[in-house]
Design a protein around this motif. Structure first.
Motif, PDB file in Angstrom:
ATOM      1  N   HIS A  60     -16.151   7.957   7.299  1.00 59.32           N
ATOM      2  CA  HIS A  60     -14.930   7.810   8.094  1.00 59.32           C
ATOM      3  C   HIS A  60     -15.182   6.947   9.328  1.00 59.32           C
ATOM      4  O   HIS A  60     -14.349   6.113   9.686  1.00 59.32           O
ATOM      5  CB  HIS A  60     -14.389   9.188   8.499  1.00 59.32           C
ATOM      6  N   GLN A  61     -16.324   7.130   9.978  1.00 55.15           N
ATOM      7  CA  GLN A  61     -16.638   6.373  11.193  1.00 55.15           C
ATOM      8  C   GLN A  61     -16.685   4.877  10.911  1.00 55.15           C
ATOM      9  O   GLN A  61     -16.145   4.080  11.671  1.00 55.15           O
ATOM     10  CB  GLN A  61     -17.961   6.848  11.805  1.00 55.15           C
ATOM     11  N   LEU A  62     -17.330   4.475   9.815  1.00 55.43           N
ATOM     12  CA  LEU A  62     -17.399   3.055   9.479  1.00 55.43           C
ATOM     13  C   LEU A  62     -16.007   2.502   9.195  1.00 55.43           C
ATOM     14  O   LEU A  62     -15.662   1.409   9.646  1.00 55.43           O
ATOM     15  CB  LEU A  62     -18.319   2.818   8.278  1.00 55.43           C
ATOM     16  N   CYS A  63     -15.201   3.242   8.445  1.00 50.71           N
ATOM     17  CA  CYS A  63     -13.838   2.792   8.144  1.00 50.71           C
ATOM     18  C   CYS A  63     -13.029   2.608   9.429  1.00 50.71           C
ATOM     19  O   CYS A  63     -12.304   1.622   9.588  1.00 50.71           O
ATOM     20  CB  CYS A  63     -13.141   3.770   7.200  1.00 50.71           C
ATOM     21  N   GLU A  64     -13.176   3.549  10.349  1.00 50.89           N
ATOM     22  CA  GLU A  64     -12.458   3.457  11.628  1.00 50.89           C
ATOM     23  C   GLU A  64     -12.941   2.257  12.441  1.00 50.89           C
ATOM     24  O   GLU A  64     -12.135   1.514  13.015  1.00 50.89           O
ATOM     25  CB  GLU A  64     -12.648   4.744  12.427  1.00 50.89           C
ATOM     26  N   THR A  65     -14.233   2.033  12.478  1.00 53.13           N
ATOM     27  CA  THR A  65     -14.800   0.899  13.212  1.00 53.13           C
ATOM     28  C   THR A  65     -14.296  -0.419  12.650  1.00 53.13           C
ATOM     29  O   THR A  65     -13.881  -1.314  13.394  1.00 53.13           O
ATOM     30  CB  THR A  65     -16.348   0.954  13.167  1.00 53.13           C
ATOM     31  N   VAL A  66     -14.312  -0.551  11.330  1.00 48.13           N
ATOM     32  CA  VAL A  66     -13.839  -1.778  10.686  1.00 48.13           C
ATOM     33  C   VAL A  66     -12.335  -1.951  10.918  1.00 48.13           C
ATOM     34  O   VAL A  66     -11.867  -3.055  11.211  1.00 48.13           O
ATOM     35  CB  VAL A  66     -14.195  -1.789   9.184  1.00 48.13           C
ATOM     36  N   ILE A  80       1.190 -11.335   7.347  1.00 51.15           N
ATOM     37  CA  ILE A  80       2.104 -10.444   6.621  1.00 51.15           C
ATOM     38  C   ILE A  80       3.310 -10.196   7.515  1.00 51.15           C
ATOM     39  O   ILE A  80       3.191  -9.626   8.595  1.00 51.15           O
ATOM     40  CB  ILE A  80       1.405  -9.115   6.253  1.00 51.15           C
ATOM     41  N   LYS A  81       4.465 -10.658   7.073  1.00 49.80           N
ATOM     42  CA  LYS A  81       5.671 -10.602   7.904  1.00 49.80           C
ATOM     43  C   LYS A  81       6.317  -9.223   7.939  1.00 49.80           C
ATOM     44  O   LYS A  81       6.896  -8.842   8.937  1.00 49.80           O
ATOM     45  CB  LYS A  81       6.687 -11.654   7.442  1.00 49.80           C
ATOM     46  N   GLN A  82       6.225  -8.473   6.865  1.00 51.93           N
ATOM     47  CA  GLN A  82       6.821  -7.133   6.846  1.00 51.93           C
ATOM     48  C   GLN A  82       5.835  -6.113   7.415  1.00 51.93           C
ATOM     49  O   GLN A  82       4.655  -6.381   7.539  1.00 51.93           O
ATOM     50  CB  GLN A  82       7.277  -6.740   5.434  1.00 51.93           C
ATOM     51  N   SER A  83       6.340  -4.950   7.758  1.00 52.48           N
ATOM     52  CA  SER A  83       5.447  -3.901   8.240  1.00 52.48           C
ATOM     53  C   SER A  83       4.608  -3.399   7.064  1.00 52.48           C
ATOM     54  O   SER A  83       5.030  -3.442   5.912  1.00 52.48           O
ATOM     55  CB  SER A  83       6.231  -2.762   8.883  1.00 52.48           C
ATOM     56  N   TYR A  84       3.402  -2.942   7.372  1.00 48.09           N
ATOM     57  CA  TYR A  84       2.491  -2.463   6.334  1.00 48.09           C
ATOM     58  C   TYR A  84       1.530  -1.452   6.926  1.00 48.09           C
ATOM     59  O   TYR A  84       1.358  -1.354   8.138  1.00 48.09           O
ATOM     60  CB  TYR A  84       1.712  -3.625   5.699  1.00 48.09           C
ATOM     61  N   TYR A  85       0.905  -0.701   6.046  1.00 48.11           N
ATOM     62  CA  TYR A  85      -0.137   0.245   6.419  1.00 48.11           C
ATOM     63  C   TYR A  85      -1.482  -0.384   6.095  1.00 48.11           C
ATOM     64  O   TYR A  85      -1.686  -0.882   4.987  1.00 48.11           O
ATOM     65  CB  TYR A  85       0.011   1.559   5.651  1.00 48.11           C
ATOM     66  N   LEU A  86      -2.401  -0.363   7.052  1.00 48.72           N
ATOM     67  CA  LEU A  86      -3.755  -0.862   6.832  1.00 48.72           C
ATOM     68  C   LEU A  86      -4.640   0.310   6.425  1.00 48.72           C
ATOM     69  O   LEU A  86      -4.701   1.318   7.123  1.00 48.72           O
ATOM     70  CB  LEU A  86      -4.301  -1.509   8.113  1.00 48.72           C
ATOM     71  N   GLU A  87      -5.291   0.173   5.279  1.00 44.23           N
ATOM     72  CA  GLU A  87      -6.209   1.201   4.793  1.00 44.23           C
ATOM     73  C   GLU A  87      -7.580   0.569   4.568  1.00 44.23           C
ATOM     74  O   GLU A  87      -7.683  -0.458   3.902  1.00 44.23           O
ATOM     75  CB  GLU A  87      -5.719   1.800   3.473  1.00 44.23           C
ATOM     76  N   ILE A  88      -8.595   1.186   5.123  1.00 36.75           N
ATOM     77  CA  ILE A  88      -9.981   0.744   4.929  1.00 36.75           C
ATOM     78  C   ILE A  88     -10.696   1.882   4.209  1.00 36.75           C
ATOM     79  O   ILE A  88     -10.640   3.025   4.645  1.00 36.75           O
ATOM     80  CB  ILE A  88     -10.698   0.480   6.273  1.00 36.75           C
ATOM     81  N   SER A  89     -11.357   1.565   3.088  1.00 36.82           N
ATOM     82  CA  SER A  89     -12.046   2.623   2.364  1.00 36.82           C
ATOM     83  C   SER A  89     -13.169   2.068   1.501  1.00 36.82           C
ATOM     84  O   SER A  89     -13.314   0.858   1.334  1.00 36.82           O
ATOM     85  CB  SER A  89     -11.060   3.415   1.493  1.00 36.82           C
ATOM     86  N   SER A  90     -13.919   2.984   0.935  1.00 42.05           N
ATOM     87  CA  SER A  90     -14.953   2.661  -0.036  1.00 42.05           C
ATOM     88  C   SER A  90     -14.282   2.313  -1.361  1.00 42.05           C
ATOM     89  O   SER A  90     -13.219   2.844  -1.672  1.00 42.05           O
ATOM     90  CB  SER A  90     -15.850   3.889  -0.222  1.00 42.05           C
ATOM     91  N   PRO A  91     -14.912   1.457  -2.168  1.00 43.42           N
ATOM     92  CA  PRO A  91     -14.345   1.175  -3.481  1.00 43.42           C
ATOM     93  C   PRO A  91     -14.547   2.315  -4.473  1.00 43.42           C
ATOM     94  O   PRO A  91     -13.993   2.300  -5.556  1.00 43.42           O
ATOM     95  CB  PRO A  91     -15.080  -0.079  -3.934  1.00 43.42           C
ATOM     96  N   GLY A  92     -15.356   3.314  -4.111  1.00 42.63           N
ATOM     97  CA  GLY A  92     -15.595   4.449  -4.992  1.00 42.63           C
ATOM     98  C   GLY A  92     -16.709   4.185  -5.991  1.00 42.63           C
ATOM     99  O   GLY A  92     -17.251   3.089  -6.077  1.00 42.63           O
ATOM    100  N   LEU A  93     -17.024   5.215  -6.751  1.00 40.82           N
ATOM    101  CA  LEU A  93     -18.115   5.106  -7.720  1.00 40.82           C
ATOM    102  C   LEU A  93     -17.801   4.129  -8.847  1.00 40.82           C
ATOM    103  O   LEU A  93     -18.688   3.469  -9.366  1.00 40.82           O
ATOM    104  CB  LEU A  93     -18.436   6.482  -8.310  1.00 40.82           C
ATOM    105  N   GLU A  94     -16.541   4.055  -9.236  1.00 37.49           N
ATOM    106  CA  GLU A  94     -16.153   3.145 -10.307  1.00 37.49           C
ATOM    107  C   GLU A  94     -15.553   1.882  -9.704  1.00 37.49           C
ATOM    108  O   GLU A  94     -14.459   1.450 -10.050  1.00 37.49           O
ATOM    109  CB  GLU A  94     -15.205   3.833 -11.284  1.00 37.49           C
ATOM    110  N   ARG A  95     -16.320   1.264  -8.831  1.00 37.06           N
ATOM    111  CA  ARG A  95     -15.879   0.101  -8.076  1.00 37.06           C
ATOM    112  C   ARG A  95     -15.503  -1.055  -8.978  1.00 37.06           C
ATOM    113  O   ARG A  95     -16.077  -1.239 -10.049  1.00 37.06           O
ATOM    114  CB  ARG A  95     -16.964  -0.320  -7.091  1.00 37.06           C
TER     115      ARG A  95
END
Length: 162
Positions: A60-66, A80-95
Motif C-alpha cells: 500500500h505504501q508504494l502505491c500511495e507514493t507512486v 484526460i478531459k473527463q473526471s476519472y479515478y486514479l488507481e495504482i496497484s500490483s498486476p497480481g500473480l497472473e500478470r
C-alpha cells in the motif's frame, strides 16, 4: 482512437501518452511500470496503473507514493478531459504479458494465451512460455511447440497453478 490488435501495441493513444509520463516517476520510486489502462466502467472512468518491483511485493505504501508522484504530473498534462479515478496497484500473480521484454523475462513460466479466432477449436491456450521470436509467441503445449502470431493473440498472462 481504436485499439490495435496484438498484445504489444494494444494501447489507446491516451494510454500510450500516460505510459510516457508515468514511466520515469514510477522508476524514481523504485518500481517498474507494468501496464496502463484507461477504461469506462459503470458510468465512471478509471486510470489504472500497474506497477511491480523485483525484490519486494508491491504494498500500500508504494502505491500511495507512486500515486502522490503521478497525480500532479497527470493534472498538469491534462490528457484526460473527463473526471476519472486514479488507481495504482500490483498486476497480481497472473500478470499480463504485453511487451517483448515480458515474453523474454517470463520464458519458462506457465501462461495462458487468449486468441481472437479459435485454434484447434479453442480460443484459450495454456502452456509453458518459450519466448517471442519474429512477432510470434512460442509456447510448449503438452510437449509440442506452437507459435502464435501476435496479431492473433488478444491477451496473454502468467498462469498460476496450485
Amino acid at each position: 482512437m481504436a485499439k490495435k490488435k496484438g498484445i504489444i501495441c494494444n494501447y489507446s493513444q491516451i494510454e500510450r501518452d500516460i505510459w510516457q509520463l508515468a514511466e520515469q516517476p514510477v522508476a524514481e520510486n523504485g518500481a517498474e511500470l507494468i501496464d496502463v489502462e484507461f477504461v469506462a466502467e459503470a458510468g465512471s472512468h478509471f486510470l489504472r496503473i500497474y506497477i511491480d518491483r523485483p525484490d519486494m511485493p508491491v504494498d500500500h505504501q508504494l502505491c500511495e507514493t507512486v500515486s502522490n508522484a503521478l497525480d500532479p504530473i497527470l493534472d498538469e498534462a491534462d490528457l484526460i478531459k473527463q473526471s476519472y479515478y486514479l488507481e495504482i496497484s500490483s498486476p497480481g500473480l497472473e500478470r499480463p504479458l504485453k511487451r517483448a521484454a515480458d515474453f523474454q523475462r517470463y520464458a519458462g513460466h506457465d501462461v495462458t494465451l487468449h486468441l481472437y479466432a479459435p485454434w484447434q477449436g479453442k480460443k484459450q491456450i495454456d502452456g509453458r512460455l518459450i519466448g517471442l521470436a519474429d512477432d510470434q509467441v512460442q509456447i510448449d503445449v503438452d510437449g509440442q511447440t506452437f507459435a502464435f502470431p501476435l496479431a492473433q493473440v488478444s491477451k496473454a498472462h502468467l498462469r498460476i497453478s496450485f
